[in-house]
Design a protein around this motif. Sequence first.
Motif, PDB file in Angstrom:
ATOM      1  N   ASP A  41       0.616  -0.744  -0.299  1.00 31.81           N
ATOM      2  CA  ASP A  41      -0.323   0.360  -0.266  1.00 31.81           C
ATOM      3  C   ASP A  41       1.273   1.135   0.207  1.00 31.81           C
ATOM      4  O   ASP A  41       0.954   2.404  -0.127  1.00 31.81           O
ATOM      5  N   LYS A  55      -9.571   4.487  -0.163  1.00 26.56           N
ATOM      6  CA  LYS A  55      -9.924   2.793   0.172  1.00 26.56           C
ATOM      7  C   LYS A  55      -9.028   1.768  -0.966  1.00 26.56           C
ATOM      8  O   LYS A  55      -9.242   2.452  -2.106  1.00 26.56           O
ATOM      9  N   GLN A  74      -3.549  -8.702   5.513  1.00 27.76           N
ATOM     10  CA  GLN A  74      -4.348  -8.231   7.148  1.00 27.76           C
ATOM     11  C   GLN A  74      -3.066  -8.254   7.748  1.00 27.76           C
ATOM     12  O   GLN A  74      -3.392  -6.681   8.584  1.00 27.76           O
ATOM     13  N   ALA A  77      -2.774  -4.547   6.789  1.00 24.53           N
ATOM     14  CA  ALA A  77      -4.340  -3.694   7.398  1.00 24.53           C
ATOM     15  C   ALA A  77      -4.370  -3.044   8.461  1.00 24.53           C
ATOM     16  O   ALA A  77      -4.796  -1.975   9.333  1.00 24.53           O
ATOM     17  N   TYR A  82      -4.236  -0.113   5.012  1.00 21.44           N
ATOM     18  CA  TYR A  82      -5.357  -0.742   3.456  1.00 21.44           C
ATOM     19  C   TYR A  82      -4.200  -2.173   3.754  1.00 21.44           C
ATOM     20  O   TYR A  82      -3.227  -2.433   4.356  1.00 21.44           O
ATOM     21  N   GLN A  84      -8.466  -1.852   2.833  1.00 17.26           N
ATOM     22  CA  GLN A  84      -9.690  -2.851   3.712  1.00 17.26           C
ATOM     23  C   GLN A  84     -10.444  -3.348   3.249  1.00 17.26           C
ATOM     24  O   GLN A  84     -11.518  -4.536   3.889  1.00 17.26           O
ATOM     25  N   ASN A 109     -10.427  -8.998   7.428  1.00 15.28           N
ATOM     26  CA  ASN A 109     -10.957  -7.999   5.722  1.00 15.28           C
ATOM     27  C   ASN A 109     -11.578  -8.503   5.031  1.00 15.28           C
ATOM     28  O   ASN A 109     -11.500  -8.693   3.843  1.00 15.28           O
TER      29      ASN A 109
END
Length: 291
Positions: A41, A55, A74, A77, A82, A84, A109
Amino acid sequence: MKVVDPHVHLWDLEVVPLPWLMPAGEAYSGDNRKLPRRYTDRELLAGAGDIEVLKIVNVEANPSDALAETRWLQSLAARDGYPQGIVAMLDLSRDDAATQLAALAETPNLRGIRQILNVHADPRYDYVGRHYLNEPQWRANLRLLARYGLSFDLQIYPSQATLAADVAAGHPDTLFILDHAGMCVDRDRAGQREWREGLRRLAACENVVAKISGLAMFDHHWTSASLRPYVLETIEAFGASRCLFASNFPIDGLHSSYGALWHAYAEIVAGASASEHAALFVGNAERCYRI
């Protein structure tokens, strides 16, 4: 310009190997040797330019270990917020698909599943060489997704649209998200007609929506004018309330900057109303992926 990007591929080859990138080579979508070995991300946002990415949804990148990929995503995140949403890989033809799905579903997520289904007579475009959509066990395991409230990312070619529409009609409790505007791979007159007709067969199923993404894979020297027919035909078939713009980065990054792609989308739908624009660029992705 604010967007929700519902089709990105984050990876770190040192953490989760991607067999198709080890070693990388030429593909119809471009020279994979130019793809980064790490794309998270942070790299995506750093290259976003003037696009405010609210997102993202990560779609599986055909990893060697789907559970490892999902857990790594995950962890991103948890670190940055990020992605999502996560769409994980699962081979629904497996005898242990239910067990595999239960393990994936423990990821907070997780929003959907994708299994690439593309079959084509030309080996350059063929992904799997097997018509999973016809297989009873595959179809039976597809029903498991509704138990967890998960969507299914549908990556097929136009020649598979009729069969895919039959599958979608038989699984009304599952949302099917058509990847890459139905992947119009054969671009002669007959191929274009098959693609248009396939879009409408799928659009007739109320539980199918269309993701407008991946267009540069078949159009390496694209312009807004060359993308326009594919964007507008997809929106005409599904309506603005059932289409989602997405980037397919970093794959489409082989042929575009992030900002240029999103601005091309905006130019193509410049005549849309404010509510339609908000739906295409933000709201539909949020609704479909529940993020």
